[in-house]
Design a protein around this motif. Structure first.
Motif, short mmCIF file in Angstrom:
data_model
loop_
_atom_site.label_atom_id
_atom_site.label_comp_id
_atom_site.label_asym_id
_atom_site.label_seq_id
_atom_site.Cartn_x
_atom_site.Cartn_y
_atom_site.Cartn_z
N ARG A 114 -16.91 33.89 71.20
CA ARG A 114 -16.60 32.90 70.18
C ARG A 114 -17.85 32.09 69.85
NH1 ARG A 114 -11.83 29.98 69.02
NH2 ARG A 114 -10.82 31.03 70.76
N GLN A 150 -10.67 35.51 80.01
CA GLN A 150 -9.87 34.58 79.22
C GLN A 150 -10.61 33.27 79.02
OE1 GLN A 150 -6.31 34.87 81.77
NE2 GLN A 150 -5.17 35.49 79.98
N LEU A 167 -11.85 31.57 75.40
CA LEU A 167 -11.41 30.24 74.98
C LEU A 167 -12.59 29.33 74.67
CD1 LEU A 167 -8.49 29.62 77.50
CD2 LEU A 167 -8.28 29.93 75.04
N CYS A 212 -11.39 24.96 71.53
CA CYS A 212 -10.32 25.91 71.31
C CYS A 212 -9.08 25.15 70.85
CB CYS A 212 -10.02 26.74 72.56
SG CYS A 212 -9.30 25.79 73.93
N LYS A 213 -8.08 25.89 70.38
CA LYS A 213 -6.84 25.28 69.93
C LYS A 213 -5.84 25.23 71.08
CE LYS A 213 -7.39 27.02 65.20
NZ LYS A 213 -6.79 27.87 64.14
N SER A 247 -2.74 26.02 70.91
CA SER A 247 -1.94 27.24 70.87
C SER A 247 -2.65 28.39 71.57
CB SER A 247 -1.62 27.62 69.43
OG SER A 247 -2.82 27.81 68.68
N GLU A 248 -3.98 28.47 71.44
CA GLU A 248 -4.74 29.52 72.11
C GLU A 248 -4.72 29.33 73.62
OE1 GLU A 248 -8.04 30.30 68.54
OE2 GLU A 248 -8.50 28.98 70.23
#
Length: 249
Positions: free
Chosen positions: A93, A121, A125, A158-159, A161-162
């Protein structure tokens, strides 16, 4: 359907240089028909310079001529072999320069409060590499003494929801592997909305904390009855006889 680059500028050029209908232009660039009409009226995209799709290898003159002759013709983006697979590009990202110094704090927060998350993960993120995550996880990072854990959502890395999706995925994987989770780990695995809706657990007041095992009531009464039979007033005030009194007797 693939869309042209600089869609709004392309729409401006098509409105100014062709007689293609607003519906055809809107379908080609992925805009609403009324928005294209606003471009023609000068209410939308004011000051935007037109982007020539022919010169930039996005349309052919034959395609434009066919669209001008028939309003039912749909413009098709010119095939560009070099642009194939651009939308499926994978990689870490992208993190803005202004927030890159916050990544170690976010990694430490994720490692501390969500140890079930894998390095992959965490990397997705926050947008970092596995060696950095491993260094912070093992506390061998060069600046580990000065890093404070901070929620990556609060830092904008990050969000929410993520993060929730990653935590739920880690929970499902752990359950599939047959690992037993503690109450603290299970509480961390719920989403933010679920955790806010949970009832607070009753806590023992600090004034009597540690006295849970003691009972009040009949126990003290029985103890008083037992000691009452043994002790009386005379036993407290009676003094032992002296040797001189024994001799006088």
């Amino acid at each position: 359907m693939a869309k042209p680059i600089m869609a709004k500028a392309t729409a401006v050029w098509l409105v100014d240089n062709t007689t293609i209908s607003f519906k055809q232009i809107a379908d080609f660039v992925g805009m609403h028909e009324l928005e294209v009409q606003g471009i023609a009226d000068g209410d939308v995209a004011t000051g935007v310079k037109g982007f020539d799709p022919i010169a930039n290898n996005q349309l052919t003159q034959e395609e434009i001529d066919a669209a001008q002759e028939s309003v039912l013709h749909k413009l098709t983006l010119k095939f560009n072999a070099a642009a194939q697979g651009e939308e499926k590009r994978r990689g870490p990202r992208y993190t803005p320069l202004s927030k890159r110094q916050d990544r170690p704090a976010s990694i430490l927060w994720l490692v501390k409060f969500h140890p079930e998350l894998s390095d992959g993960q965490v990397g997705k993120l926050v947008g970092t590499t596995k060696p950095t995550i491993q260094a912070i996880r093992e506390r061998t990072h060069w600046n580990i003494a000065n890093i404070q854990p901070i929620d990556p959502v609060a830092l904008g890395l990050c969000k929410q929801s993520e993060l929730d999706a990653a935590v739920q995925k880690a929970a499902a994987k752990k359950a599939a592997d047959g690992e037993v989770m503690s109450d603290d780990e299970r509480r961390k695995l719920v989403s933010t909305e679920q955790s806010l809706g949970m009832d607070a657990e009753p806590k023992i007041p600090t004034a009597i904390e540690g006295l849970e095992t003691f009972t009040l009531g009949s126990g003290d009464d029985e103890k008083e009855e037992e000691t009452g039979d043994i002790l009386d007033a005379e036993s407290f005030f009676s003094l032992p006889a002296d040797d001189a009194d024994k001799d006088e007797d």
